[in-house]
Design a protein around this motif. Structure first.
Motif, PDB file in Angstrom:
ATOM      1  N   SER A   7       0.641  -1.065   0.098  1.00 49.25           N
ATOM      2  CA  SER A   7       0.005   0.073  -0.088  1.00 49.25           C
ATOM      3  C   SER A   7       0.773   1.209   0.053  1.00 49.25           C
ATOM      4  CB  SER A   7      -0.956  -0.062   1.248  1.00 49.25           C
ATOM      5  OG  SER A   7      -1.925   0.899   1.079  1.00 49.25           O
ATOM      6  N   ASP A   8       0.329   2.316  -0.448  1.00 53.93           N
ATOM      7  CA  ASP A   8       0.937   3.631  -0.264  1.00 53.93           C
ATOM      8  C   ASP A   8       2.177   3.796  -0.497  1.00 53.93           C
ATOM      9  OD1 ASP A   8      -1.553   3.215   1.987  1.00 53.93           O
ATOM     10  OD2 ASP A   8      -1.300   5.325   1.647  1.00 53.93           O
ATOM     11  N   SER A   9       2.362   3.324  -1.953  1.00 54.21           N
ATOM     12  CA  SER A   9       3.840   3.438  -2.543  1.00 54.21           C
ATOM     13  C   SER A   9       4.011   5.031  -3.208  1.00 54.21           C
ATOM     14  CB  SER A   9       3.874   2.575  -3.787  1.00 54.21           C
ATOM     15  OG  SER A   9       2.958   2.748  -4.467  1.00 54.21           O
ATOM     16  N   GLY A  36      -4.063   1.283  -2.695  1.00 51.29           N
ATOM     17  CA  GLY A  36      -4.151   2.672  -2.927  1.00 51.29           C
ATOM     18  C   GLY A  36      -3.310   3.658  -2.540  1.00 51.29           C
ATOM     19  N   ASP A  37      -3.302   4.899  -3.116  1.00 50.83           N
ATOM     20  CA  ASP A  37      -2.216   5.907  -3.083  1.00 50.83           C
ATOM     21  C   ASP A  37      -0.855   5.321  -3.868  1.00 50.83           C
ATOM     22  OD1 ASP A  37      -4.099   7.628  -2.036  1.00 50.83           O
ATOM     23  OD2 ASP A  37      -3.056   8.070  -0.230  1.00 50.83           O
ATOM     24  N   GLY A  38      -0.939   5.533  -5.001  1.00 50.39           N
ATOM     25  CA  GLY A  38       0.232   5.215  -5.847  1.00 50.39           C
ATOM     26  C   GLY A  38      -0.314   3.812  -6.609  1.00 50.39           C
ATOM     27  N   GLY A  63      -6.724   5.386  -3.946  1.00 48.32           N
ATOM     28  CA  GLY A  63      -6.615   6.128  -2.628  1.00 48.32           C
ATOM     29  C   GLY A  63      -6.947   7.605  -2.774  1.00 48.32           C
ATOM     30  N   ASN A  64      -7.194   8.215  -1.773  1.00 44.40           N
ATOM     31  CA  ASN A  64      -7.521   9.714  -1.741  1.00 44.40           C
ATOM     32  C   ASN A  64      -6.342  10.411  -2.557  1.00 44.40           C
ATOM     33  OD1 ASN A  64      -6.023   9.002   0.663  1.00 44.40           O
ATOM     34  ND2 ASN A  64      -5.844  11.149   1.309  1.00 44.40           N
ATOM     35  N   CYS A  65      -5.129  10.018  -2.642  1.00 42.49           N
ATOM     36  CA  CYS A  65      -4.306  10.514  -3.352  1.00 42.49           C
ATOM     37  C   CYS A  65      -4.225  10.167  -5.001  1.00 42.49           C
ATOM     38  CB  CYS A  65      -2.928  10.661  -2.895  1.00 42.49           C
ATOM     39  SG  CYS A  65      -2.643  11.287  -1.079  1.00 42.49           S
ATOM     40  N   THR A  88      -9.746  -2.032   0.190  1.00 43.28           N
ATOM     41  CA  THR A  88     -10.122  -0.645  -0.012  1.00 43.28           C
ATOM     42  C   THR A  88      -9.040   0.077   0.752  1.00 43.28           C
ATOM     43  OG1 THR A  88     -11.965   0.907   0.466  1.00 43.28           O
ATOM     44  CG2 THR A  88     -11.124  -0.786   2.195  1.00 43.28           C
ATOM     45  N   HIS A  89      -8.961   1.436   0.323  1.00 41.03           N
ATOM     46  CA  HIS A  89      -7.937   2.273   0.548  1.00 41.03           C
ATOM     47  C   HIS A  89      -7.970   2.731   2.177  1.00 41.03           C
ATOM     48  CE1 HIS A  89      -4.536   5.070   0.772  1.00 41.03           C
ATOM     49  NE2 HIS A  89      -5.270   5.886   1.029  1.00 41.03           N
ATOM     50  N   GLY A  90      -9.378   2.929   2.468  1.00 41.98           N
ATOM     51  CA  GLY A  90      -9.650   3.005   3.932  1.00 41.98           C
ATOM     52  C   GLY A  90     -10.026   4.412   4.513  1.00 41.98           C
ATOM     53  N   GLY A 117      -5.297   0.455   3.635  1.00 41.52           N
ATOM     54  CA  GLY A 117      -3.837   1.183   3.819  1.00 41.52           C
ATOM     55  C   GLY A 117      -4.226   2.701   4.445  1.00 41.52           C
ATOM     56  N   HIS A 118      -3.830   3.753   3.836  1.00 40.71           N
ATOM     57  CA  HIS A 118      -4.015   5.196   4.228  1.00 40.71           C
ATOM     58  C   HIS A 118      -3.474   5.505   5.438  1.00 40.71           C
ATOM     59  CE1 HIS A 118      -6.254   8.968   4.253  1.00 40.71           C
ATOM     60  NE2 HIS A 118      -7.028   8.535   5.072  1.00 40.71           N
ATOM     61  N   THR A 119      -3.447   4.858   6.523  1.00 35.49           N
ATOM     62  CA  THR A 119      -2.714   5.322   7.949  1.00 35.49           C
ATOM     63  C   THR A 119      -1.117   5.312   7.738  1.00 35.49           C
ATOM     64  OG1 THR A 119      -2.716   3.213   8.850  1.00 35.49           O
ATOM     65  CG2 THR A 119      -4.590   4.112   9.387  1.00 35.49           C
TER      66      THR A 119
HETATM   67 MN   LIG Z   1      -4.373   7.938   1.545  1.00 35.11          MN
END
Ligand SMILES: [Mn+2]
Length: 168
Positions: A7-9, A36-38, A63-65, A88-90, A117-119
């Motif tokens: 996650s979050d790469s 997600g995020d990347g 993700g949100n980004c 899900t991204h979260g 992910g996300h956190t």
């Molecule tokens: Mn995020």
């Protein structure tokens, strides 16, 4: 079945590749998940995964980004060895403050494993009959210690989940 989740790469393709390559040193990867995020960074590692296993299944969520990535959904549901899993991204479930909404969603979808992910904080917890799994953030390679999460599902549908450290 071997499932890996990252996650979050956040655009750190080199780190993502390192994580995937370390996961490929063990048993073949059947399913690869990006939380997600990347999420578009997945495109850089898909060929490596396919080289190792032409039948690999790859799932990514937005993700949100993640902008201009509408080819990816915000939720994925799939089955592995008879076990339903959710990705899900979260951010839509407010995971930075609580896991209640995420758990409720998992129950409503009948998911026994939830990847999110996300956190940017890794988590592995079994609660209310659900494995909550956050592999942390690939982009935090220099400060974090978890590269990816690994879930094994045996022929009887038993789940074994682990958080895997960076090799170097
Ligand atoms: Mn995020």
């Amino acid at each position: 079945m071997k499932i890996i989740a990252l996650s979050d790469s956040h655009g750190n393709i080199g780190y993502l590749r390192d994580a995937v390559e370390s996961a490929l040193r063990g048993a073949p990867v059947d399913i690869c998940v990006h939380c997600g995020d990347g999420v578009r960074d997945l495109e850089a590692v898909e060929p490596i995964l396919r080289d190792a296993n032409p039948n690999v299944r790859v799932y990514g969520v937005r993700g949100n980004c993640d902008f201009s990535t509408f080819q990816y959904p915000t939720l994925e549901l799939f089955e592995a060895g008879g076990v339903r899993m959710m990705v899900t991204h979260g951010h839509q479930y407010d995971v930075k403050t609580q896991y209640e909404a995420l758990l409720c969603a998992a129950h409503s979808y009948g998911a026994q494993v939830v990847f999110f992910g996300h956190t940017h904080r890794s988590l592995l917890e079994y609660t209310h009959n659900v494995y909550l799994i956050n592999p942390g953030a690939v982009c935090n390679r220099l400060s974090g210690n978890i590269a990816y999460a690994k879930v094994m599902v045996d022929a009887a549908g038993n789940v074994r989940a682990d958080l895997m450290k960076w090799l170097t």
